[in-house]
Design an enzyme around this catalytic site. Structure first.
Site, PDB file in Angstrom:
ATOM      1  N   ASP A  94       5.503 -20.650 -29.399  1.00  0.00           N
ATOM      2  CA  ASP A  94       4.044 -20.525 -29.446  1.00  0.00           C
ATOM      3  C   ASP A  94       3.387 -20.844 -28.113  1.00  0.00           C
ATOM      4  OD1 ASP A  94       4.334 -23.327 -29.582  1.00  0.00           O
ATOM      5  OD2 ASP A  94       2.518 -23.531 -30.796  1.00  0.00           O
ATOM      6  N   SER A 105       6.017 -23.870 -33.838  1.00  0.00           N
ATOM      7  CA  SER A 105       6.196 -24.306 -32.452  1.00  0.00           C
ATOM      8  C   SER A 105       7.655 -24.207 -32.031  1.00  0.00           C
ATOM      9  CB  SER A 105       5.650 -25.730 -32.294  1.00  0.00           C
ATOM     10  OG  SER A 105       5.597 -26.108 -30.950  1.00  0.00           O
ATOM     11  N   ASP A 135       8.266 -22.197 -25.234  1.00  0.00           N
ATOM     12  CA  ASP A 135       8.657 -22.220 -26.631  1.00  0.00           C
ATOM     13  C   ASP A 135       7.973 -21.068 -27.361  1.00  0.00           C
ATOM     14  OD1 ASP A 135       6.124 -23.341 -26.436  1.00  0.00           O
ATOM     15  OD2 ASP A 135       6.436 -24.744 -28.075  1.00  0.00           O
ATOM     16  N   ASP A 154       3.092 -23.343 -25.859  1.00  0.00           N
ATOM     17  CA  ASP A 154       2.321 -24.505 -25.416  1.00  0.00           C
ATOM     18  C   ASP A 154       3.168 -25.490 -24.620  1.00  0.00           C
ATOM     19  OD1 ASP A 154       3.821 -25.550 -27.492  1.00  0.00           O
ATOM     20  OD2 ASP A 154       2.117 -26.378 -28.602  1.00  0.00           O
TER      21      ASP A 154
END
Length: 461
Positions: free
Chosen positions: A252, A106, A250, A254
């Protein structure tokens, strides 16, 4: 123990996270993936598991390890390749799979990676099920499949396209109006998975896009967490290009952070509030967020006579509470927006579409729209602190800072509603630190709350 865990591996409801080559190795990833595949089969969930990853340089290596581990216990693997985490979660749900694995750390720096585990409904494992999975790692042995019962492997390159179509079909979006308006958007994907989806989404919403960080190679040019302090390049890009808004995601994809048209970084705290306004304007209802989210969400919800319910920090805690409350929107103050109309997962592409819809609804620049809302300053600190005495720290803070509404669901949260101030102290689930977060109408008041809490904690160590 079947799967020994290194002492420096971060283990939480968010999964297993560590530095590449230290806590996290291919051998450990293969073992954890095998254990998860066996766990899903023992639970009766099935043996079809989807796998996706972000762009980190270690991602391909760990994905291959995870695939091998899954196949070794007879799990049939569908490899989505590099995809946003919300894309993976949606694909798991739509496929009716037993579960999914995301190879992503993440917002952590590039030297980190992690495994995140999805249930068949497209959400992360809830705390109880994650605890059962972790307990299963102590079993005598992982039950491996025989040579003629190994799992299969297939590749699915269409998950992002399906995700895009689902967003464009959302009832809360006026896609025709957005295309006609043609917003100019500056975009920073920090060389993460967002480069494969965000530009196309914005283009299909009629936006003129000026972008940086679209290379999908995991070589992050800055701290990848999209906090206001990390968005200097995007701020300059917005100001120089005359963009209506700046979006940062970010690695990933989300979490979504905002920059106003004047180049001011609003950060992540406004994302959920403004997205909620779009939903509540059309369908008033419950909003769920976590205990560390700015109270600006409560102010926005109050304008639509809608209640806000708070849950412990962590996406699964929020999404589980959203199910219970039948919430119409939710998420976290870190820029994570959850829209149940699509799925119960933090989804930055959905958040971006909702922010554009907000600008269309308000018909004024983002800076002017935000200026109409109550003003707060939220201050965040990280503190190295021994977790074995954190309970005593909570006790001393609560004694020293009396007169507050107390919530102990996740660490310690103290709130003074009349003063519109609050303080939240909790151990991080992703880093070996304690987080202190405070908010007040004036910055000095928020910092005073942190100082008082820090002084109490200093008497414990």
């Amino acid at each position: 123990m079947s799967v020994p865990l290194p002492a420096d591996l971060m283990v939480s409801v968010s999964g297993f996270r560590g530095r590449v080559g230290s806590a996290l190795t291919p051998e450990l990833v293969a073992a954890l993936a095998a254990a998860y595949g066996a766990f899903l089969q023992a639970d009766g969930a099935g043996n079809r598991v989807l796998l996706g990853r972000d762009s980190r340089t270690s991602g391909r290596m760990f994905a291959q390890s995870a695939i091998a581990g899954l196949q070794s216990v007879g799990s049939d693997v569908v490899d989505l390749g590099i995809v946003p985490t919300p894309t993976l979660m949606l694909a798991v749900e739509d496929a009716g799979a037993a579960g999914g694995i995301g190879v992503t750390a993440s917002h952590n720096p590039a030297e980190w990676n992690a495994l995140k585990f999805a249930a068949g409904d497209g959400s992360f494992l809830d705390p109880a099920r994650m605890a059962r999975f972790q307990a299963s790692l102590e079993d005598a042995a992982i039950p491996r499949a025989s040579w003629d019962a190994l799992g299969s492997l297939e590749h699915d390159e269409g998950a992002i396209a399906r995700h895009l179509e689902r967003i464009l079909a959302l009832s809360v979006l006026d896609v025709t109006g957005l295309r006609k308006r043609r917003f100019k958007v500056a975009l920073d994907c920090v060389r993460g998975a967002g480069g494969l989806m965000m530009p196309e989404l914005l283009d299909r919403l009629g936006c003129e896009v000026i972008a940086t960080g679209l290379e999908v190679d995991g070589r992050f040019p800055r701290d990848p967490e999209p906090t206001a302090a990390n968005l200097g390049e995007l701020r300059e890009l917005v100001f120089r290009s005359g963009a209506d808004v700046g979006f940062a995601v970010d690695p990933d994809v989300d979490r979504l952070s905002l920059v106003a048209g004047d180049g001011e970084a609003l950060g992540e705290d406004f994302t959920l509030a403004l997205a909620s306004a779009v939903v509540l304007r059309r369908t008033p209802g419950v909003v769920v967020t976590n205990l560390s989210t700015s109270r600006i969400v409560e102010d926005v919800a109050a304008a639509f006579r809608s209640p806000v319910v708070r849950a412990p920090v962590g996406e699964i805690n929020v999404s589980d509470r959203m199910r219970v409350e039948e919430a119409v929107v939710g998420g976290e103050g870190n820029g994570g927006v959850i829209l149940p109309e699509l799925h119960l997962t933090r989804d930055a592409p959905v958040g971006a579409a909702l922010i554009l819809q907000y600008l269309l609804d308000e018909a004024v620049p983002l800076r002017e729209a935000v200026a109409r809302l109550p003003s707060y300053t939220i201050v965040k600190e990280k503190l190295a602190f021994p977790r074995e005495v954190i309970g005593e720290a909570y006790r001393r803070i609560e004694e020293e800072m009396d007169g507050a509404d107390v919530n102990r669901d996740d660490g310690l949260r103290l709130a003074w509603p009349d003063e519109r101030e609050w303080l939240h102290v909790r151990p991080s689930g992703t880093e070996p630190i304690v987080r202190l977060i405070a908010e007040a109408p004036e910055e000095d008041r928020a910092r005073l709350l942190l100082q008082r809490a820090g002084a109490c904690m200093a008497t414990v160590r």
